[in-house]
Scaffold this active site. Sequence first.
Site, PDB file in Angstrom:
ATOM      1  N   LYS A 194       0.822  -1.197   0.000  1.00 14.09           N
ATOM      2  CA  LYS A 194       0.000   0.000   0.000  1.00 14.09           C
ATOM      3  C   LYS A 194       0.864   1.258   0.000  1.00 14.09           C
ATOM      4  CE  LYS A 194      -3.622   2.280   2.700  1.00 14.09           C
ATOM      5  NZ  LYS A 194      -4.562   2.140   3.824  1.00 14.09           N
ATOM      6  N   GLU A 200      10.296  -5.032   4.275  1.00 17.38           N
ATOM      7  CA  GLU A 200      10.428  -6.426   3.835  1.00 17.38           C
ATOM      8  C   GLU A 200      10.112  -6.555   2.349  1.00 17.38           C
ATOM      9  OE1 GLU A 200       8.762  -6.709   8.141  1.00 17.38           O
ATOM     10  OE2 GLU A 200       8.557  -5.380   6.399  1.00 17.38           O
ATOM     11  N   GLY A 254      -4.739  -3.001   4.588  1.00 16.96           N
ATOM     12  CA  GLY A 254      -3.970  -4.129   4.093  1.00 16.96           C
ATOM     13  C   GLY A 254      -4.657  -5.470   4.264  1.00 16.96           C
ATOM     14  N   ARG A 255      -5.209  -5.716   5.450  1.00 13.19           N
ATOM     15  CA  ARG A 255      -5.829  -7.012   5.715  1.00 13.19           C
ATOM     16  C   ARG A 255      -7.188  -7.156   5.041  1.00 13.19           C
ATOM     17  NH1 ARG A 255      -5.231  -3.715   9.868  1.00 13.19           N
ATOM     18  NH2 ARG A 255      -6.953  -3.071  11.209  1.00 13.19           N
ATOM     19  N   GLU A 340      -5.186  -8.063  14.476  1.00 14.70           N
ATOM     20  CA  GLU A 340      -4.694  -6.741  14.106  1.00 14.70           C
ATOM     21  C   GLU A 340      -5.819  -5.714  14.186  1.00 14.70           C
ATOM     22  OE1 GLU A 340      -1.181  -5.925  11.305  1.00 14.70           O
ATOM     23  OE2 GLU A 340      -2.933  -5.620  10.021  1.00 14.70           O
ATOM     24  N   HIS A 372      -5.069 -34.803  16.339  1.00 12.03           N
ATOM     25  CA  HIS A 372      -3.946 -35.592  16.843  1.00 12.03           C
ATOM     26  C   HIS A 372      -2.844 -34.701  17.408  1.00 12.03           C
ATOM     27  CE1 HIS A 372      -5.545 -39.323  15.042  1.00 12.03           C
ATOM     28  NE2 HIS A 372      -6.034 -38.488  14.130  1.00 12.03           N
ATOM     29  N   LYS A 484       9.063  -1.945  13.871  1.00 10.76           N
ATOM     30  CA  LYS A 484       9.711  -1.568  12.611  1.00 10.76           C
ATOM     31  C   LYS A 484      10.730  -0.454  12.840  1.00 10.76           C
ATOM     32  CE  LYS A 484       5.649  -2.498   9.680  1.00 10.76           C
ATOM     33  NZ  LYS A 484       4.700  -1.876   8.735  1.00 10.76           N
TER      34      LYS A 484
END
Length: 511
Positions: A194, A200, A254-255, A340, A372, A484
């Site tokens: 965005k 990253e 973003g999400r 978030e 399991h 960050k």
Amino acid sequence: MSLHTDLASHARRLAGEDLSRLVRTGGKRDTALQWHAGPVALDARHQRLDADAMAALFGIAKAAGFDAARKALFAGDIVNPTEGRPALHAALRDPSELADTALAARIRDAKARTAAFAKACAGPDVLDGHPVCRIVNIGIGGSDLGPRLVYDAMKAYWREGVELRFVSNLDPADLEDALEGAEPETTLICLTSKSFTTSETLMNGRAAKAWLVEKLGEAGANARLAAATAAPDKAAAFGVDPARIFPFEEGVGGRYSFWSAAGLCLEIALGPEVFAKILKGAREIDTHFLTAPAEENLPLAKALIDVWNRAGRGLLARCVAAYSSRLALLPAYLQQLEMESLGKPVRLDGSPLPTHSGGQLVWGGKGSDIQHSFFQWLHQGVDEVPVDFIAVRALYTSGDERAKALGANLVAQTAALLDGHEGTGEMASHKTLPGGRASSVITLERLDPEGLGALIAMHEHKVFCEGLVYGLNPFDQWGVELGKLLANDLLKGNHSRFDGASLDVARAFKL
């Protein structure tokens, strides 16, 4: 009256009830705890709830301004006040409710551009005379998790001859794995950010571009870059051809973003027709959410059940158990979407949230594998964690004995959590399962594009409703920023904000 006070009497009343007996009362309670919208159904009869408690929850939502809030969301009003923005994920599916007609036109134009490019990518020469055979999406957070989930879930709809891989992590192996076996001439790098400042994404983007430059030169590399961003100037400075920069609005979180140009890699890998069906399924839930009365509103009901378990019963966590192999990433996707959005310490007015407020800790995995592993803890651990079982009806009724057994396992686990088991003999206490543990079943008719879109949109709207009830902003994420900044300080050699223990670790890493 506070939220917790409003729920306290119902929580005390129901705390002593035998849940198995409560569930078997049927009648009015059964009707009050089931909802349906499009291809999605919610059965909450195994929750420690009854019709009176559910009515109280709906009353809380109405008092919080549910009707006005949902209209404001779809109209494009400012619902993210700490950043002064709307939240446009529903408008990305259909902008017709927006009050701002110019904004609606921009959204439609952006969608037309991505669809046209995705269609062109099916041709033989879109990459400087070569076809697209490998797409590498470079992003992180919502720019990665949403597209990953959709691509995995829609495996039956992958375009033949095109493979999509994802890069999010700074570990160099992540990009190495994504590029393994790829031919530079037929590889398209999609940079999804965005702000186009995410460290990253930019670091991995530079490494991917260097791989292309080494093989094809600067011009050849730039011809194989595309970007989805709200900062097109920054993408152009990176070297992306403006014709292959696909913008989306600042009001797209973003999400919540894969519905926008941030889903470009999906639109190419699945084809624009399939991608359009995913949006169509989401729009069906949008329409339901916007128009259905509160008591019939599935996303609101799901939100209120989660509020009940968190604020009413004081339960910290919720497990998402996806009984479909292709929904294996759904728990991780919901973990980011919810934690978030709802992991906030204060209300909109800046006042502190009380204990047992805000979103739950969300975790889970893929059934029946998880039976399991951590289901032992769910059944016999000292803490109760409600479970959302995600079911796909068409899978279990397909005629395959394995799929039928998968459905049987899902139903069996709901019954075991509810009824428990009384051990006998010398080791009776070790064999006893207490039961009385809550769960819900969310059923999808089939795992097709429309169904997946509906399932995701339902969860988006339920998060919005939780934010409304708690009085917090689910659309900002200030909590991710400090780490960050500190990481950048270390990389620049600024150690002033670090204690001795942190510095010892940093020195070990040669920072």
